[in-house]
Design a protein around this motif. Structure first.
Motif, PDB file in Angstrom:
ATOM      1  N   PHE A   5      37.499 -17.275-175.093  1.00 32.71           N
ATOM      2  CA  PHE A   5      37.290 -18.594-175.854  1.00 32.71           C
ATOM      3  C   PHE A   5      36.183 -18.702-175.307  1.00 32.71           C
ATOM      4  CE2 PHE A   5      42.556 -18.065-176.665  1.00 32.71           C
ATOM      5  CZ  PHE A   5      42.208 -17.639-178.107  1.00 32.71           C
ATOM      6  N   LYS A  38      33.095 -26.173-175.145  1.00 37.35           N
ATOM      7  CA  LYS A  38      33.200 -28.087-176.068  1.00 37.35           C
ATOM      8  C   LYS A  38      34.413 -28.340-175.693  1.00 37.35           C
ATOM      9  CE  LYS A  38      33.572 -29.373-181.068  1.00 37.35           C
ATOM     10  NZ  LYS A  38      33.623 -28.638-182.117  1.00 37.35           N
ATOM     11  N   ASN A  39      35.496 -28.332-175.716  1.00 33.59           N
ATOM     12  CA  ASN A  39      37.151 -28.442-175.462  1.00 33.59           C
ATOM     13  C   ASN A  39      37.514 -28.759-174.603  1.00 33.59           C
ATOM     14  OD1 ASN A  39      36.103 -29.404-178.628  1.00 33.59           O
ATOM     15  ND2 ASN A  39      37.158 -27.380-179.216  1.00 33.59           N
ATOM     16  N   ALA A  43      42.733 -23.115-179.749  1.00 36.38           N
ATOM     17  CA  ALA A  43      41.348 -22.737-179.872  1.00 36.38           C
ATOM     18  C   ALA A  43      41.174 -22.677-181.842  1.00 36.38           C
ATOM     19  CB  ALA A  43      40.991 -21.618-179.315  1.00 36.38           C
ATOM     20  N   TYR A 102      35.105 -22.194-177.310  1.00 38.76           N
ATOM     21  CA  TYR A 102      36.156 -23.677-176.956  1.00 38.76           C
ATOM     22  C   TYR A 102      35.574 -23.514-175.367  1.00 38.76           C
ATOM     23  CZ  TYR A 102      40.866 -24.906-176.423  1.00 38.76           C
ATOM     24  OH  TYR A 102      41.492 -26.003-176.180  1.00 38.76           O
ATOM     25  N   ASP A 151      40.991 -26.767-182.777  1.00 36.36           N
ATOM     26  CA  ASP A 151      39.493 -27.251-182.107  1.00 36.36           C
ATOM     27  C   ASP A 151      40.555 -28.023-181.380  1.00 36.36           C
ATOM     28  OD1 ASP A 151      36.925 -27.664-181.755  1.00 36.36           O
ATOM     29  OD2 ASP A 151      37.233 -29.060-183.420  1.00 36.36           O
TER      30      ASP A 151
END
Length: 458
Positions: A211, A217-218, A167, A214, A170
Motif C-alpha cells: 500500500f 500518507k498514513n 489501508a 497509504y 484510511d
C-alpha cells in the motif's frame, strides 16, 4: 531530551556553542530580552460558563483505551509496574457498548474546526482487533468532518487482512520503532522475552510494498529516546531507507515516579555531547545535501524549530491558561477500558478522574484540576523568566497517583534548564546557517519566517 549540560564531558566544546551560551546568559540576566512573568490574575479561566462552552462545543480528540493488555513488556512502559500509582498490564477490555457510547459522546461535543481525532490506545489495541474494526466502521459512518482515525500500535500482531482493512479505511498508524535492533530489542520485548524488532520491520516493509500511497500518507513512527543509548546510531538507522522520509515523533523515557531511577550524570553528558554533534551534522547536511533525517532532527529539537519560531510576541490574552496547557477533556479525552474519563492518556490515575460514560464530564472536577494549576502559577510562576516557553502541564503535577506540588517544583528547575539549553541551540543553529541554505525546507531561518507570517496573518 534537551536538558542537561555537556561541559566537563571530555568533549571539546564548539566555540559557536560557547558564544550562544554567553548570549543567552546575557539576554536572561541583564538585557531584559527575556522578560519575567508579570503579576496576573488567572481566575478568569475558572469561570464555569467558559469551561462549559469548551466542553460542550470544543472537543478535538478522543482516545479509547480498548484494552489493558499487551503482548510486549517494554522496560520503560508506564504500565510496566515500574511507576508508582500507575496501573499495570491486565485483562481489562472495553466493551462495544462503552466504545459506542464514548464515540457518540465525543461526536456530540466536537469542535467545529477540523481536524478532530479518534485514537485507539492500549495496552496493545490490536489485541482487541474486532472492537477496533467495529469502531472504525461505526465512526466513519457518522460522517464527522475533518475526522482522523489513528491506531497506536507496536504492529507485531498485524496480518495481511488487518493491514488491508486499515489501508482501505484510511486509519493512520503510529508505530513504535526505537531504531536498529541493537537499540530497540533490549527495551522492547515480547512477554515471552523474545525480541520484537524483526517482526515490526517485517510488517512495515509489507505495508510499504502493498500500500505505497497509504504508507506515504498514513504511517508515522514513534521513537523513544533513552539517554543511555547511542543517539547517533539511532539517527544513522533512520537516515537509511525506507525510514528517511517518514514522519518520526520523538519521546523520552519518563523518569517521574519510576522506581529505582536515579540521576546518571555521565549518561547525560554523553547524551548532550552527541546532541551537539548531531547539530553540527544537520548544518553540514543542509549545505551539502547529504542524506540526513532532518525531520527527525527537528522533532528531537522541537522547542528550537517549533516553540521558539511560533512563540507569540507580546502578552497572551487574559483568558489564556497560565501554563499553556489544555482544559481537561477538551484537547484529548481519554476513556479507559471501563469507561472512566481522564484528561489524557498520561493522566489515568484516580486523582485526575473527570467523569465516566454514565454521567459525562464533571465540570466541578475539571474546574478543580484547573484551580490547582492556577494556584501553583500564582505562587510559583510569577517572576519566572522562562514562562513563555514553559511546557509543564497537569501531567507534571501527578506523582504516585496523586497531585503533588513538590513534584512540579522539581520539574520547574528542569524545565528552566531545558529552555536555557533550547535557547542556546536556537542561537547556535540560527547564526551558523549559511545564507545559501535559508530556503531549505528544514532551515531554521525558514521556520522563523513562517512563524512570523503566521502571527501576522493570525
Amino acid at each position: 531530551v534537551l536538558g542537561g549540560d555537556h561541559r566537563g564531558s571530555g568533549e571539546k566544546a564548539d566555540p559557536g556553542r560557547g558564544a550562544a551560551a554567553t548570549f543567552v546568559d546575557r539576554a536572561r540576566g541583564r538585557s531584559g530580552l527575556l522578560a519575567s512573568h508579570p503579576p496576573r490574575d488567572y481566575r478568569g479561566i475558572l469561570e464555569e460558563e467558559r469551561i462549559r462552552t469548551r466542553l460542550d462545543h470544543g472537543m478535538r480528540g478522543l482516545l479509547l483505551g480498548v484494552t489493558d493488555g499487551c503482548n510486549q513488556r517494554c522496560s520503560y512502559c508506564i504500565y510496566s509496574g515500574s511507576y508508582r500509582g500507575q496501573r499495570t498490564h491486565g485483562t481489562g477490555r472495553m466493551s462495544w457498548e462503552v466504545a459506542r457510547r464514548s464515540i457518540d459522546f465525543f461526536a456530540g461535543h466536537v469542535a467545529d474546526a477540523s481536524p478532530i481525532f479518534v485514537t485507539f490506545y492500549g495496552g496493545e489495541p490490536l489485541l482487541a482487533w474486532e472492537l477496533v474494526r467495529r469502531c472504525v466502521e461505526y465512526t466513519r459512518g457518522l460522517g464527522l468532518p475533518g475526522l482522523i482515525l489513528l491506531l497506536n500500535t507496536n504492529l507485531t500482531l498485524l496480518d495481511e487482512a488487518r493491514a488491508g482493512f486499515l489501508a482501505q479505511n484510511d486509519v493512520a498508524l503510529a508505530v513504535s520503532l526505537d531504531g536498529p535492533a541493537t537499540v530497540h530489542d533490549p527495551a522492547r520485548r515480547f512477554a515471552s522475552g523474545k525480541p520484537t524488532h524483526s517482526r515490526v520491520v517485517h510488517w512495515l516493509e509489507y505495508i510499504r510494498a502493498a500500500f505505497p500511497a497509504y504508507w506515504e500518507k498514513n504511517v508515522v513512527l514513534h521513537a523513544t529516546f533513552d539517554r543511555h543509548n547511542d543517539i547517533e546510531e539511532v539517527f544513522d538507522f533512520f537516515c537509511g531507507e525506507p525510514w528517511r522520509d517518514l514522519p518520526i515523533t520523538v519521546g523520552g523515557v519518563r523518569l517521574e515516579g519510576r522506581r529505582g531511577c536515579g540521576g546518571d550524570r555521565d549518561a547525560s553528558l554523553r547524551h548532550q555531547a552527541a546532541m551537539d554533534r548531531l547539530a553540527a551534522r544537520h548544518l553540514s547536511a543542509l549545505e551539502s545535501g547529504e542524506p540526513f533525517p532532518h525531520r527527525l532532527f527537528r522533532n528531537l529539537f522541537r522547542p528550537v524549530f517549533r516553540d521558539l519560531p511560533a512563540r507569540r510576541i507580546g502578552y497572551p490574552p487574559v483568558d489564556a491558561h497560565p501554563m499553556r496547557t489544555c482544559t481537561p477533556g477538551v484537547t484529548r479525552l481519554y476513556v479507559d477500558s471501563q469507561g472512566v474519563f481522564y484528561p489524557c492518556e498520561k493522566t489515568g490515575v484516580p486523582a485526575a478522574r473527570i467523569g465516566d460514560i454514565d454521567h459525562g464530564i464533571d465540570l466541578g472536577k475539571v474546574r478543580h484540576l484547573l484551580l490547582r494549576q492556577v494556584r501553583f502559577c500564582e505562587s510559583d510562576c510569577q517572576g519566572c523568566w522562562a514562562w513563555r516557553l514553559c511546557s509543564l502541564c497537569l501531567t507534571h503535577f501527578l506523582r504516585g497517583g496523586e497531585i503533588r506540588w513538590r513534584a512540579v517544583r522539581r520539574k520547574c528547575e528542569e524545565e528552566r534548564e531545558r529552555i536555557r539549553r533550547s535557547l542556546e541551540h536556537f542561537t547556535h543553529l540560527y547564526t551558523r546557517e549559511p545564507p545559501s541554505t535559508w530556503d531549505h525546507p528544514f532551515s531554521l531561518h525558514r521556520a522563523v519566517g513562517e512563524g512570523r507570517r503566521a502571527q501576522e496573518e493570525g
